[in-house]
Design a protein around this motif. Structure first.
Motif, mmCIF file in Angstrom:
data_model
loop_
_atom_site.group_PDB
_atom_site.id
_atom_site.type_symbol
_atom_site.label_atom_id
_atom_site.label_comp_id
_atom_site.label_asym_id
_atom_site.label_seq_id
_atom_site.Cartn_x
_atom_site.Cartn_y
_atom_site.Cartn_z
ATOM 1 N N GLN A 23 0.903 -1.284 0.014
ATOM 2 C CA GLN A 23 0.038 0.206 0.077
ATOM 3 C C GLN A 23 0.764 1.260 0.046
ATOM 4 O OE1 GLN A 23 -3.351 0.195 -0.103
ATOM 5 N NE2 GLN A 23 -3.181 -1.919 -0.315
ATOM 6 N N PRO A 24 0.175 2.302 -0.458
ATOM 7 C CA PRO A 24 1.133 3.609 -0.505
ATOM 8 C C PRO A 24 2.025 3.795 0.802
ATOM 9 C CG PRO A 24 -0.830 3.835 -1.366
ATOM 10 C CD PRO A 24 -1.248 2.639 -0.851
ATOM 11 N N PHE A 25 1.350 3.788 2.033
ATOM 12 C CA PHE A 25 2.197 4.128 3.336
ATOM 13 C C PHE A 25 2.446 2.889 4.141
ATOM 14 C CE2 PHE A 25 -0.244 7.850 2.248
ATOM 15 C CZ PHE A 25 0.678 8.959 2.209
ATOM 16 N N LEU A 29 2.086 4.522 20.293
ATOM 17 C CA LEU A 29 0.879 5.501 20.324
ATOM 18 C C LEU A 29 1.656 7.097 20.619
ATOM 19 C CD1 LEU A 29 -1.177 4.212 23.159
ATOM 20 C CD2 LEU A 29 -1.740 4.271 20.659
ATOM 21 N N HIS A 30 2.848 6.920 21.084
ATOM 22 C CA HIS A 30 3.834 8.086 21.173
ATOM 23 C C HIS A 30 4.043 8.543 19.752
ATOM 24 C CE1 HIS A 30 6.610 11.357 22.551
ATOM 25 N NE2 HIS A 30 7.531 10.596 21.713
ATOM 26 N N ARG A 31 4.640 7.428 18.659
ATOM 27 C CA ARG A 31 4.949 7.669 17.347
ATOM 28 C C ARG A 31 3.707 8.346 16.459
ATOM 29 N NH1 ARG A 31 9.567 6.141 15.065
ATOM 30 N NH2 ARG A 31 8.919 7.191 13.116
ATOM 31 N N LEU A 32 2.187 7.653 16.942
ATOM 32 C CA LEU A 32 1.431 8.174 16.111
ATOM 33 C C LEU A 32 0.486 9.373 16.585
ATOM 34 C CD1 LEU A 32 -0.766 4.660 15.989
ATOM 35 C CD2 LEU A 32 0.639 6.089 14.055
ATOM 36 N N TRP A 40 -6.140 0.937 7.174
ATOM 37 C CA TRP A 40 -6.250 2.544 6.731
ATOM 38 C C TRP A 40 -5.201 3.339 6.715
ATOM 39 C CZ3 TRP A 40 -11.346 3.311 5.066
ATOM 40 C CH2 TRP A 40 -12.257 2.207 5.390
ATOM 41 N N TYR A 41 -4.471 2.974 7.625
ATOM 42 C CA TYR A 41 -3.085 3.831 7.937
ATOM 43 C C TYR A 41 -2.206 3.425 6.705
ATOM 44 C CZ TYR A 41 1.035 6.299 10.030
ATOM 45 O OH TYR A 41 1.880 7.183 10.090
ATOM 46 N N ALA A 42 -2.125 2.002 6.195
ATOM 47 C CA ALA A 42 -1.481 1.841 5.219
ATOM 48 C C ALA A 42 -1.789 2.441 3.823
ATOM 49 C CB ALA A 42 -1.303 0.269 4.908
ATOM 50 N N ALA A 43 -2.995 2.732 3.412
ATOM 51 C CA ALA A 43 -3.628 3.307 2.477
ATOM 52 C C ALA A 43 -3.407 4.858 2.181
ATOM 53 C CB ALA A 43 -5.150 2.788 2.176
ATOM 54 N N PRO A 78 -0.569 9.309 7.778
ATOM 55 C CA PRO A 78 -0.935 9.825 8.909
ATOM 56 C C PRO A 78 -2.290 10.700 8.570
ATOM 57 C CG PRO A 78 1.208 10.225 8.484
ATOM 58 C CD PRO A 78 0.763 9.274 7.213
ATOM 59 N N ALA A 79 -2.563 10.913 7.503
ATOM 60 C CA ALA A 79 -3.565 11.558 6.920
ATOM 61 C C ALA A 79 -5.064 11.167 7.564
ATOM 62 C CB ALA A 79 -3.989 11.957 5.433
ATOM 63 N N ILE A 80 -5.077 9.767 7.652
ATOM 64 C CA ILE A 80 -6.596 9.211 8.208
ATOM 65 C C ILE A 80 -6.665 9.537 9.479
ATOM 66 C CG2 ILE A 80 -5.057 6.877 9.097
ATOM 67 C CD1 ILE A 80 -8.783 7.315 7.306
ATOM 68 N N LEU A 81 -5.668 9.873 10.326
ATOM 69 C CA LEU A 81 -5.843 10.245 11.791
ATOM 70 C C LEU A 81 -6.064 11.652 11.815
ATOM 71 C CD1 LEU A 81 -2.583 8.599 13.348
ATOM 72 C CD2 LEU A 81 -4.811 7.644 13.105
ATOM 73 N N ARG A 82 -5.480 12.472 11.020
ATOM 74 C CA ARG A 82 -5.985 13.834 10.903
ATOM 75 C C ARG A 82 -7.420 14.164 10.351
ATOM 76 N NH1 ARG A 82 -0.518 14.431 7.996
ATOM 77 N NH2 ARG A 82 1.162 14.421 9.909
ATOM 78 N N ASP A 83 -7.807 13.264 9.521
ATOM 79 C CA ASP A 83 -9.197 13.267 8.915
ATOM 80 C C ASP A 83 -10.187 12.998 9.939
ATOM 81 O OD1 ASP A 83 -8.307 13.933 6.683
ATOM 82 O OD2 ASP A 83 -8.537 12.280 5.604
#
Length: 531
Positions: free
Chosen positions: A189-191, A217-220, A503-506, A509-514
């Motif tokens: 996947q892209p990420f 969790l610290h990294r995310l 979802w993260y792989a696809a 980090p944008a999925i968390l921000r969204d």
């Protein structure tokens, strides 16, 4: 990635208990079981109560966090939040969860983002104070059956380990097999490769599960200022010695909570029941229930026992060896944190409602109980199938059979409703009742029985007509079934089965921000459809 959001009342989804929907509606029957409502006024009252209430040992909290974070990647917002906790104008917004491997289910992430969102909102509303989001890690939980697996691509991946005791203390040995299984599916996947680096650093290079969970969790979430708290420390548990003594030697917490349950159970199902003793003995790979005997105490699952004096000495010398269960864990959390609100799921909210009297007894401020936000992530392909069938977002939660019945009745060229015939039959027998009533009123019951026998076959015929016509709509039925299978695996909410990793792989980090951008301050069910 662009998402379109639709907010639905929890009651409309059909996946939440009456206790939870009544709590959200602020039903009078539940008002004795919480201190402040989950709204702006409630948060304001909780802030005032915490300022006036029992003081938290902030120096110990900060020192423990600084020690825990030593050697972690630099994170300015986290460092700033830890330092702020030393000051009396700083408070926490907390969520909690056990250290499920590879972040467990989607709601694990949702509750964290909601906690961060609520802390940010409080900062906007109360600029004179500071608010820090905290993830309290329930690392002492021993339920490996619940915490030792994830679902990926519809497959249940299980960590094969024979370790026992607190999951947080378990070594990460054996997780490399799951890592490589995940890598094979997601690295394309892209990420995906970026994600695998994060997982490798966390799970293959950490000594135990609680450290691995802390690192991921610290990294995310470090960019949001999230503090991860590992409370399995002697300096924290020493603050609970008086409560633990009450539990061990007088069973006071059990009595208090049992009284609440007696009242609450009059109208609602109970989430958690107290034991006589609500502590486990935690040492090495043992987490055993403490049980009172005629001679003293024994540790379930081991040959170890204590006299009453020996147990008291053990508690004072090694408080870290005592682990609170669900009845005492919340009180422990609110004792060591200057906390205002607890963000949790339906089950967590339900058991917290059992604990208000316990907090009152120990003069500890009771937090605002905020039901976490829920999400349903709908990719474009699934929404397009629903729209082709003539349905919208709110229809996603309807039963598959209900959807098909509506579709067939709407799109069929045949007459499938026999309501007119049923109405005519009912009218015929109502007329008969009117004729017989003046002659002999007791005959009315006999006519009613004839009416039932006449109408029921017509209703059955209607169902058979609909069932026969459905066979002509096989393609639409397969599409609706595919959508329901994809979005509600095993007829459960997506968030209770799936994991954030695909979802993260696809999306990265944008999925968390969204998800953060769409997280409401007060819990709602949010359907996010891919634009």
């Amino acid at each position: 990635m662009e998402w379109k959001s639709t907010h639905l009342p929890y009651r409309q989804t059909g996946y939440f208990s009456r206790l939870i929907t009544d709590y959200l509606d602020q039903a009078d029957d539940l008002s004795p079981y919480y201190a402040h409502p989950a709204n702006p006024e409630g948060m304001r009252a909780a802030l005032a109560a915490r300022k006036a209430g029992k003081r938290v040992d902030r120096a110990t909290l900060v020192a423990a966090l600084e020690e825990q974070y030593a050697g972690m990647p630099e994170a300015p917002r986290v460092k700033e939040n830890i330092a702020r906790l030393a000051k009396p104008d700083t408070f926490t917004i907390c969520t909690a969860h056990q250290p499920a491997i590879f972040t467990g289910h989607l709601y694990f992430v949702y509750k964290i983002l909601h906690t961060i969102r609520l802390a940010a909102w409080m900062a906007e509303q109360h600029p004179g104070d500071h608010f820090v989001p905290v993830f309290y890690m329930g690392s002492e939980d021993a339920d490996l059956e619940e915490l030792g697996h994830i679902s990926l691509g519809g497959e249940r991946l299980v960590w094969d380990t024979k370790q026992t005791g607190a999951v947080g203390r378990m070594k990460t040995k054996g997780l490399d097999k799951l890592y490589h299984r995940i890598e094979g599916e997601l690295s394309v996947q892209p990420f995906g490769r970026e994600l695998m680096v994060l997982l490798k650093e966390a799970y293959l290079e950490s000594p135990d599960i609680q450290t691995a969970t802390f690192r991921i969790l610290h990294r995310l979430f470090a960019e949001y200022g999230l503090i991860v708290l590992i409370a399995d420390k002697a300096v924290f548990k020493a603050q609970m010695i008086d409560v633990f003594e009450d539990d061990l030697f007088r069973q006071e917490p059990s009595r208090i909570v049992a009284n609440t349950i007696d009242q609450l159970s009059q109208g609602y199902d109970i989430q958690a029941n107290p034991r006589d003793i609500n502590l486990f003995y935690l040492k090495d790979d043992l987490r055993g229930r403490i049980e009172k005997t005629g001679e003293g105490y024994k540790i379930h699952g081991s040959g170890q026992s204590f006299t009453e004096e020996g147990m008291r000495e053990e508690l004072h010398r090694y408080p870290e060896r005592f682990s609170p269960n669900v009845i005492l864990r919340g009180l422990f959390q609110e004792t060591i944190l200057p906390n205002l609100a607890f963000v949790g799921g339906g089950g967590e909210t339900a058991y917290w409602l059992e604990l208000k009297a316990l907090f009152d007894h120990y003069s500890t401020p009771f937090p605002v109980l905020v039901l976490r936000s829920s999400f349903l992530l709908v990719q474009r392909q699934w929404m397009e199938k629903m729209e082709r069938a003539g349905f919208g977002v709110s229809d996603l939660f309807r039963e598959e059979e209900d959807l098909m019945n509506e579709l067939v009745k709407r799109d069929s060229n045949q007459t499938l409703s026999l309501e007119e015939e049923i109405a005519a039959a009912n009218q015929y027998y109502d007329n008969l009742k009117a004729l017989t009533r003046p002659v002999d009123p007791t005959l009315e019951q006999h006519v009613a029985a004839l009416q039932t026998k006449a109408v029921e076959p017509i209703r059955l015929l209607e169902k058979k007509l609909l069932r026969a016509e459905k066979r002509k709509f096989g393609d639409q039925q397969r599409q609706i079934h595919a959508v329901k299978e994809a979005l509600f695996p095993g007829d459960s909410l997506q968030e209770r089965v799936e994991n954030i990793l695909p979802w993260y792989a696809a999306y990265g980090p944008a999925i968390l921000r969204d998800l953060y951008a769409h997280s409401p301050v007060w819990g709602e069910f949010v359907v996010l459809t891919e634009a």
